[in-house]
Design a protein around this motif. Structure first.
Motif, mmCIF file in Angstrom:
data_model
loop_
_atom_site.group_PDB
_atom_site.id
_atom_site.type_symbol
_atom_site.label_atom_id
_atom_site.label_comp_id
_atom_site.label_asym_id
_atom_site.label_seq_id
_atom_site.Cartn_x
_atom_site.Cartn_y
_atom_site.Cartn_z
ATOM 1 N N ASP A 133 -33.975 -21.622 -13.009
ATOM 2 C CA ASP A 133 -34.589 -20.218 -12.446
ATOM 3 C C ASP A 133 -33.913 -19.027 -12.831
ATOM 4 O OD1 ASP A 133 -36.857 -21.757 -11.582
ATOM 5 O OD2 ASP A 133 -35.788 -21.985 -9.480
ATOM 6 N N ARG A 134 -32.639 -19.117 -12.495
ATOM 7 C CA ARG A 134 -31.574 -18.129 -12.775
ATOM 8 C C ARG A 134 -30.321 -18.704 -13.062
ATOM 9 N NH1 ARG A 134 -30.350 -13.911 -8.851
ATOM 10 N NH2 ARG A 134 -30.320 -15.419 -7.378
ATOM 11 N N THR B 49 -32.994 -26.298 -2.709
ATOM 12 C CA THR B 49 -32.058 -25.485 -3.647
ATOM 13 C C THR B 49 -31.080 -26.261 -4.180
ATOM 14 O OG1 THR B 49 -32.130 -23.606 -1.812
ATOM 15 C CG2 THR B 49 -30.489 -23.353 -3.340
ATOM 16 N N GLU C 6 -34.316 -22.184 -5.177
ATOM 17 C CA GLU C 6 -34.341 -21.610 -6.408
ATOM 18 C C GLU C 6 -32.978 -22.731 -7.121
ATOM 19 O OE1 GLU C 6 -32.617 -17.836 -8.514
ATOM 20 O OE2 GLU C 6 -31.963 -17.924 -6.745
ATOM 21 N N THR D 83 -32.596 -14.464 -15.323
ATOM 22 C CA THR D 83 -33.042 -15.746 -16.021
ATOM 23 C C THR D 83 -32.813 -16.138 -17.447
ATOM 24 O OG1 THR D 83 -35.056 -14.181 -17.012
ATOM 25 C CG2 THR D 83 -35.335 -14.970 -14.692
#
Length: 385
Positions: free
Chosen positions: A212-213, A196, A40, A227
């Motif tokens: 991504d977030r 990551t 992520e 998001t």
């Protein structure tokens, strides 16, 4: 009190559980719990002093938490020394060795890990190729531009293939054009490697582009995680609404019908239905400036249009958009953004109407009644058209 290890979310690259940090009785990070999935791109976004860099430094091992636990790949690392965590780190100031060449700087982490020379050469070559610095192996940092130095720092952090890469405002020292170029490079590298990334910035546009977030920090706490679209279209708090992008925020009380908010001056704004059971609760109406239109005073609009009258205070051409401020009353101004290719026909001093649809608003409800506006316990998600 630390959460039991058995309760950790399985399969996460990083997990923070009730993490707290105090400095001399002052709380810098306050009971943060967060899971970051493998591969992520997570960004910590917030103003200076909000706790985002302190949280990153606790993950890196540069700072020990006062309470709570940090897990990496299911292993508790809260008290593991930073050099034994195997985490990559990129700083804003590059932190390159000035007496070493580019090749030597990138090879340094491998040399410290006693990687054989032939393997070092292969990995350094691959890392420099990844950041597009082939042919610069013999140069020293002083012979490079700021952007090239940051690429070297990124290659050095990635050369030993860490499972997690931390970046603390890595582009903050660069000019706007170069920063935007490297943003796309960082995103490309993340997509290519699939490891990551945890990225710290106060730049909202940068966070929206890369992540991504995003975890939005304020006063040592996380206000919202989501998001880019979640934060922009469905802010959970007025702080998020005002910090992530521009917004018009109206405070008031949800009316008995649950479909309008009564403002201090008695005016009511129509909003998406929030349910009559929430009537009487404090409410914030959030309208993004690009969802509103400026109409010449008295110009016809759709019957369902919500409108407020005012006087144009300023008009600024911003390239792709025109930024128009309208004074609704002596205490309130509204911001409208219109495409620059749409003739506005308005000038400072012109009487106008600001028009929008109720469905284009987000409504944030608080626990308390009118006038308190404490952090909301619930929100009404609204899909803007």
């Amino acid at each position: 009190m630390a959460l039991d290890r058995a309760a950790q979310e399985p399969g996460m690259a990083l997990s923070l559980r009730s993490v707290r940090k105090e400095y001399g009785g002052q709380v810098a990070v306050d009971m943060i719990t967060l899971d970051i999935a493998p591969g992520e791109f997570m960004t910590f976004l917030g103003p200076s002093g909000s706790g985002k860099t302190t949280t990153l430094n606790m993950i890196a091992g540069f700072v020990q938490p006062s309470a709570g636990e940090i897990f990496m790949g299911g292993r508790e690392i809260s008290r593991v020394p930073c050099h034994k965590r195997g985490i990559g780190m990129v700083f804003q100031n590059y932190a390159l060795f000035p007496h070493m060449t580019v090749e030597q700087n990138v090879a340094y982490p491998l040399k410290q890990r006693k990687v054989p020379a032939n393997v070092r050469r292969e990995r350094v070559s691959a890392a420099l190729g990844l950041v597009q610095l082939q042919g610069m192996e013999r140069r020293r940092p002083a012979q490079l531009s700021g952007g090239q130095q940051q690429r070297v720092a990124l290659a050095r952090a990635l050369v030993y293939r860490p499972p997690v890469l931390l970046m603390d405002e890595p582009l903050g020292a660069l000019d706007k054009r170069l920063r935007e170029t490297l943003q796309f490079e960082i995103k490309r590298i993340h997509d290519e490697l699939g490891i990551t990334f945890v990225y710290v910035t106060h730049d909202q546009d940068e966070a929206l582009l890369l992540s991504d977030r995003i975890a939005v920090f304020k006063d040592g706490r996380i206000e919202q995680v989501g998001t880019a679209e979640d934060l922009y279209e469905r802010p959970a708090t007025t702080f998020v609404a005002e910090f992530v992008g521009d917004s018009n925020v109206f405070h008031g009380t949800l009316a008995a019908s649950g479909t309008s908010v009564r403002l201090d001056d008695g005016r009511e704004l129509r909003v998406p239905g929030c349910g009559a059971s929430s009537a009487g609760r404090g409410a914030a109406v959030v309208l993004r400036p690009e969802r509103a239109r400026v109409l010449v005073y008295g110009e016809a609009a759709q019957p369902s249009c919500q409108r407020l009258s005012g006087v144009v205070a300023s008009v600024h051409y911003m390239g792709s958009a025109r930024r128009i401020e309208v004074e609704i009353d002596p205490r309130r101004r509204m911001l409208v953004k219109e495409p620059a290719d749409r003739p506005s026909g308005v000038h400072p001093g012109d009487p106008v109407d600001v028009c929008w649809q109720a469905e284009d608003c987000a409504v944030i409800l608080s626990d308390e009644g009118h006038g308190t506006h404490r952090e909301p316990a619930t929100r009404r998600p609204v899909s803007a058209t």
